[in-house]
Motif scaffolding. Sequence first.
Motif, PDB file in Angstrom:
ATOM      1  N   ASN A 156       0.822  -1.216   0.000  1.00 19.55           N
ATOM      2  CA  ASN A 156       0.000   0.000   0.000  1.00 19.55           C
ATOM      3  C   ASN A 156       0.854   1.262   0.000  1.00 19.55           C
ATOM      4  OD1 ASN A 156      -2.324  -1.571   0.070  1.00 19.55           O
ATOM      5  ND2 ASN A 156      -2.403  -1.585   2.305  1.00 19.55           N
ATOM      6  N   GLN A 157       1.941   1.278   0.764  1.00 25.10           N
ATOM      7  CA  GLN A 157       2.761   2.474   0.880  1.00 25.10           C
ATOM      8  C   GLN A 157       3.897   2.523  -0.132  1.00 25.10           C
ATOM      9  OE1 GLN A 157       4.013   3.003   4.948  1.00 25.10           O
ATOM     10  NE2 GLN A 157       1.996   2.469   5.774  1.00 25.10           N
ATOM     11  N   GLY A 158       4.284   1.368  -0.656  1.00 23.47           N
ATOM     12  CA  GLY A 158       5.304   1.341  -1.697  1.00 23.47           C
ATOM     13  C   GLY A 158       6.713   1.631  -1.237  1.00 23.47           C
ATOM     14  N   GLY A 159       6.991   1.526   0.045  1.00 21.94           N
ATOM     15  CA  GLY A 159       8.336   1.772   0.568  1.00 21.94           C
ATOM     16  C   GLY A 159       8.794   0.648   1.468  1.00 21.94           C
ATOM     17  N   ASP A 160      10.063   0.711   1.880  1.00 23.44           N
ATOM     18  CA  ASP A 160      10.602  -0.308   2.782  1.00 23.44           C
ATOM     19  C   ASP A 160       9.906  -0.216   4.137  1.00 23.44           C
ATOM     20  OD1 ASP A 160      12.210  -0.588   0.645  1.00 23.44           O
ATOM     21  OD2 ASP A 160      14.102  -0.454   1.721  1.00 23.44           O
ATOM     22  N   GLN A 161       9.663  -1.378   4.711  1.00 25.85           N
ATOM     23  CA  GLN A 161       9.004  -1.468   6.011  1.00 25.85           C
ATOM     24  C   GLN A 161       9.864  -2.327   6.931  1.00 25.85           C
ATOM     25  OE1 GLN A 161       6.089   0.150   6.705  1.00 25.85           O
ATOM     26  NE2 GLN A 161       6.078   0.986   4.622  1.00 25.85           N
ATOM     27  N   ARG A 162       9.965  -1.908   8.193  1.00 25.25           N
ATOM     28  CA  ARG A 162      10.727  -2.661   9.192  1.00 25.25           C
ATOM     29  C   ARG A 162       9.866  -2.880  10.420  1.00 25.25           C
ATOM     30  NH1 ARG A 162      14.497   0.610   6.725  1.00 25.25           N
ATOM     31  NH2 ARG A 162      16.468  -0.415   6.104  1.00 25.25           N
ATOM     32  N   SER A 163      10.038  -4.057  11.006  1.00 22.53           N
ATOM     33  CA  SER A 163       9.256  -4.371  12.200  1.00 22.53           C
ATOM     34  C   SER A 163       9.878  -5.580  12.879  1.00 22.53           C
ATOM     35  CB  SER A 163       7.796  -4.646  11.832  1.00 22.53           C
ATOM     36  OG  SER A 163       7.034  -4.984  12.974  1.00 22.53           O
TER      37      SER A 163
ATOM     38  N   SER B  49      13.533  -9.853  13.458  1.00 18.57           N
ATOM     39  CA  SER B  49      13.559  -8.520  12.880  1.00 18.57           C
ATOM     40  C   SER B  49      13.330  -8.652  11.381  1.00 18.57           C
ATOM     41  CB  SER B  49      14.915  -7.845  13.153  1.00 18.57           C
ATOM     42  OG  SER B  49      14.996  -6.598  12.509  1.00 18.57           O
ATOM     43  N   VAL B  50      12.291  -7.980  10.864  1.00 19.80           N
ATOM     44  CA  VAL B  50      11.870  -8.152   9.478  1.00 19.80           C
ATOM     45  C   VAL B  50      12.084  -6.849   8.724  1.00 19.80           C
ATOM     46  CG1 VAL B  50      10.004  -8.835   7.937  1.00 19.80           C
ATOM     47  CG2 VAL B  50      10.120  -9.781  10.251  1.00 19.80           C
ATOM     48  N   HIS B  51      12.752  -6.945   7.573  1.00 15.47           N
ATOM     49  CA  HIS B  51      12.898  -5.823   6.648  1.00 15.47           C
ATOM     50  C   HIS B  51      12.253  -6.257   5.339  1.00 15.47           C
ATOM     51  CE1 HIS B  51      15.662  -3.036   4.095  1.00 15.47           C
ATOM     52  NE2 HIS B  51      14.410  -2.626   4.121  1.00 15.47           N
ATOM     53  N   MET B  52      11.177  -5.570   4.944  1.00 13.41           N
ATOM     54  CA  MET B  52      10.447  -5.933   3.742  1.00 13.41           C
ATOM     55  C   MET B  52      10.480  -4.772   2.760  1.00 13.41           C
ATOM     56  SD  MET B  52       6.585  -7.521   3.343  1.00 13.41           S
ATOM     57  CE  MET B  52       7.037  -8.945   4.344  1.00 13.41           C
ATOM     58  N   ALA B  53      10.819  -5.071   1.503  1.00 11.25           N
ATOM     59  CA  ALA B  53      10.924  -4.053   0.456  1.00 11.25           C
ATOM     60  C   ALA B  53      10.089  -4.485  -0.745  1.00 11.25           C
ATOM     61  CB  ALA B  53      12.378  -3.855   0.047  1.00 11.25           C
ATOM     62  N   PRO B  54       9.491  -3.521  -1.460  1.00 11.85           N
ATOM     63  CA  PRO B  54       8.682  -3.870  -2.638  1.00 11.85           C
ATOM     64  C   PRO B  54       9.550  -4.237  -3.829  1.00 11.85           C
ATOM     65  CG  PRO B  54       8.719  -1.500  -2.343  1.00 11.85           C
ATOM     66  CD  PRO B  54       9.459  -2.075  -1.166  1.00 11.85           C
ATOM     67  N   LEU B  55       9.018  -5.091  -4.705  1.00 10.50           N
ATOM     68  CA  LEU B  55       9.659  -5.446  -5.970  1.00 10.50           C
ATOM     69  C   LEU B  55       8.907  -4.740  -7.097  1.00 10.50           C
ATOM     70  CD1 LEU B  55      10.216  -9.287  -5.484  1.00 10.50           C
ATOM     71  CD2 LEU B  55      11.910  -7.478  -5.268  1.00 10.50           C
ATOM     72  N   TYR B  56       9.643  -3.997  -7.926  1.00 10.20           N
ATOM     73  CA  TYR B  56       9.021  -3.206  -8.981  1.00 10.20           C
ATOM     74  C   TYR B  56       9.234  -3.866 -10.339  1.00 10.20           C
ATOM     75  CZ  TYR B  56       8.251   0.690  -5.781  1.00 10.20           C
ATOM     76  OH  TYR B  56       7.826   1.475  -4.748  1.00 10.20           O
ATOM     77  N   SER B  57       8.211  -3.772 -11.192  1.00 11.73           N
ATOM     78  CA  SER B  57       8.290  -4.142 -12.594  1.00 11.73           C
ATOM     79  C   SER B  57       7.904  -2.900 -13.378  1.00 11.73           C
ATOM     80  CB  SER B  57       7.357  -5.303 -12.919  1.00 11.73           C
ATOM     81  OG  SER B  57       7.423  -5.618 -14.289  1.00 11.73           O
ATOM     82  N   GLU B  58       8.933  -2.214 -13.943  1.00 16.10           N
ATOM     83  CA  GLU B  58       8.755  -0.882 -14.518  1.00 16.10           C
ATOM     84  C   GLU B  58       8.265   0.061 -13.420  1.00 16.10           C
ATOM     85  OE1 GLU B  58       6.292  -1.318 -17.944  1.00 16.10           O
ATOM     86  OE2 GLU B  58       7.850  -2.369 -19.101  1.00 16.10           O
ATOM     87  N   ASP B  59       7.039   0.555 -13.507  1.00 16.00           N
ATOM     88  CA  ASP B  59       6.555   1.508 -12.508  1.00 16.00           C
ATOM     89  C   ASP B  59       5.519   0.906 -11.569  1.00 16.00           C
ATOM     90  OD1 ASP B  59       8.151   3.466 -13.581  1.00 16.00           O
ATOM     91  OD2 ASP B  59       6.610   4.164 -14.971  1.00 16.00           O
TER      92      ASP B  59
ATOM     93  N   VAL C 264       9.933  -8.550  -1.103  1.00 12.55           N
ATOM     94  CA  VAL C 264      10.947  -9.460  -0.583  1.00 12.55           C
ATOM     95  C   VAL C 264      11.158  -9.128   0.889  1.00 12.55           C
ATOM     96  CG1 VAL C 264      12.803  -7.920  -1.370  1.00 12.55           C
ATOM     97  CG2 VAL C 264      13.314 -10.303  -0.836  1.00 12.55           C
ATOM     98  N   ALA C 265      11.197 -10.165   1.706  1.00 16.20           N
ATOM     99  CA  ALA C 265      11.340 -10.005   3.156  1.00 16.20           C
ATOM    100  C   ALA C 265      12.633 -10.674   3.608  1.00 16.20           C
ATOM    101  CB  ALA C 265      10.147 -10.614   3.893  1.00 16.20           C
ATOM    102  N   VAL C 266      13.391  -9.967   4.437  1.00 18.99           N
ATOM    103  CA  VAL C 266      14.603 -10.502   5.051  1.00 18.99           C
ATOM    104  C   VAL C 266      14.349 -10.580   6.551  1.00 18.99           C
ATOM    105  CG1 VAL C 266      17.067 -10.193   5.418  1.00 18.99           C
ATOM    106  CG2 VAL C 266      16.035  -9.487   3.252  1.00 18.99           C
ATOM    107  N   LEU C 267      14.433 -11.793   7.103  1.00 26.18           N
ATOM    108  CA  LEU C 267      14.124 -12.024   8.510  1.00 26.18           C
ATOM    109  C   LEU C 267      15.388 -12.462   9.243  1.00 26.18           C
ATOM    110  CD1 LEU C 267      11.564 -13.294   6.658  1.00 26.18           C
ATOM    111  CD2 LEU C 267      10.569 -13.459   8.925  1.00 26.18           C
ATOM    112  N   ARG C 268      15.676 -11.787  10.316  1.00 24.18           N
ATOM    113  CA  ARG C 268      16.835 -12.123  11.148  1.00 24.18           C
ATOM    114  C   ARG C 268      16.356 -12.515  12.535  1.00 24.18           C
ATOM    115  NH1 ARG C 268      21.831  -8.125  11.301  1.00 24.18           N
ATOM    116  NH2 ARG C 268      22.000  -9.100   9.236  1.00 24.18           N
ATOM    117  N   ASP C 269      16.847 -13.642  13.007  1.00 25.36           N
ATOM    118  CA  ASP C 269      16.481 -14.116  14.347  1.00 25.36           C
ATOM    119  C   ASP C 269      17.253 -13.302  15.385  1.00 25.36           C
ATOM    120  OD1 ASP C 269      15.750 -15.449  16.603  1.00 25.36           O
ATOM    121  OD2 ASP C 269      16.324 -17.441  15.926  1.00 25.36           O
ATOM    122  N   VAL C 270      16.529 -12.451  16.108  1.00 23.90           N
ATOM    123  CA  VAL C 270      17.150 -11.589  17.126  1.00 23.90           C
ATOM    124  C   VAL C 270      16.710 -12.017  18.525  1.00 23.90           C
ATOM    125  CG1 VAL C 270      17.437  -9.626  15.576  1.00 23.90           C
ATOM    126  CG2 VAL C 270      15.303  -9.879  16.867  1.00 23.90           C
ATOM    127  N   THR C 271      16.286 -13.276  18.646  1.00 22.51           N
ATOM    128  CA  THR C 271      15.830 -13.747  19.954  1.00 22.51           C
ATOM    129  C   THR C 271      16.920 -13.615  21.003  1.00 22.51           C
ATOM    130  OG1 THR C 271      14.389 -15.330  18.832  1.00 22.51           O
ATOM    131  CG2 THR C 271      14.788 -15.687  21.168  1.00 22.51           C
TER     132      THR C 271
END
Length: 479
Positions: free
Chosen positions: A199-206, A216-226, A232-239
Amino acid sequence: MNFWRSLVGKLWITIICLVAVVLITLGLFLLPYIDSNFANSGAIKRLFMYACMIGFSLTTFFALFLFTKITQPMHQVIEAANDIRRGEYGTRLTLVTSDEIGQLATSFNHMAEELEKNIRSLNHEKGHLSSVLRSMSDAVITFDIEGRIILTNPHGQALLETWSDLSWEAESESELYPEGMGSGEVPPPLRRLFDSTLNQGGDQRSQVHVRQGVWSVHMAPLYSEDSIRGAVAVLRDVTEEVRLEKMRRDFVANVSHEIRTPLSMMQGYSEALLDGMASSPEESSELVQVIHDESLRMGRLVKDLLDLARMEAGHTDMKKTQVNMGELLERMYRKFSVRAKERGIILELNPAGDALILKAADEDKLEQVLTNLLDNAFRHTPADKHISMLSRSTVLEGRRFLEIDIRDEGMGIPPEDLPYIFDRFYKADKARVRGESGGTGLGLAIVKNIVESHHGTVSASSKLGEGTTFTLRLPVEKQ
């Protein structure tokens, strides 16, 4: 290739038909004039027939020439194109001519060479990306616009398999996932972040909490042209990081609490002495004694903190030699017998029948372990109750161990507190007020570190109202 379906075959048929139409038309118009105007009409007709035959022969030769120069090279080009379509990017044409067919073959070879180079480069980049993803310790998961999983690395796949076995309805009320987790869909803990990313079209962290784990999750949108085509989500175990940060905060708070009490007492009593509130030498001596006792208590706390810090940093000096645990237990029994008589507690020693010899152990450290456990037992056992020291030899998984039990008949430890009693400053009895001989709250943590440095284990079992048993398990052979 069927000749009649080829371009040359169709062209030859067309020329034959055109020549036939022209000749038939000429014959229909010229034959009447030949018979009336020429004396030797038969010779003229034969000449006309010969011309027709020669014309048809020339068209046939022309068709064969075109078939050799056009159709066969085009057939080779088609076969080469099919080879490349099947993935044989090394295919090349060997046509060497100066006409358009030769130029086509040259362009085709250049195209195939560039295509092979690009495919090789893409495969190299794909292999490089795959190696990077496999070597990452973080979980990587890629979703399309519909939320379907399209790519994961091994850590991401393992995480998805672990999460797929969980019952999400059992989470807290603020994190309910009633829809569960379908195969190949966005995991419930990531759905909110996935929707925000689209919905927001930007990187999200949570940070997401699943059972006892924190990611710890870093999620970024994948673009095809515009337009966004997925995320894509990158998850790191920070327990462990979260746990260590909590331990750090708790440690600072507990140390502050433990030091504040003796400091306040020392400050208050010293101010009383300075203000001359002691009306007699006996009262002055009593105030000084309290200050001295509190200073000793702070000294024990600082010493225990330093010992524990050195142990956890791996800087403990261990002088491991052969230790006779039977003699050590006898010495501990004699050491605490006087205290047992003073407190009215029955102290018992039940050694094993065979020799209790550890091949490599630090006798001083083990004496500290037993002293801490026995001191803890005496502080929580009322008069006329028993404290027992039992030892035995056992074999587990082909290795021989020495087990020592320290049992008391105190009030016991609540079951919910048992997993945490070896943590620093943890108090099972929240309302307990320490007396003069109270501990620093670090004794069991020191016990655990010393036992683990000997490659052993320490555990506790307890029943409320019946007592507590601490079990030491130490390897007999040298590790």
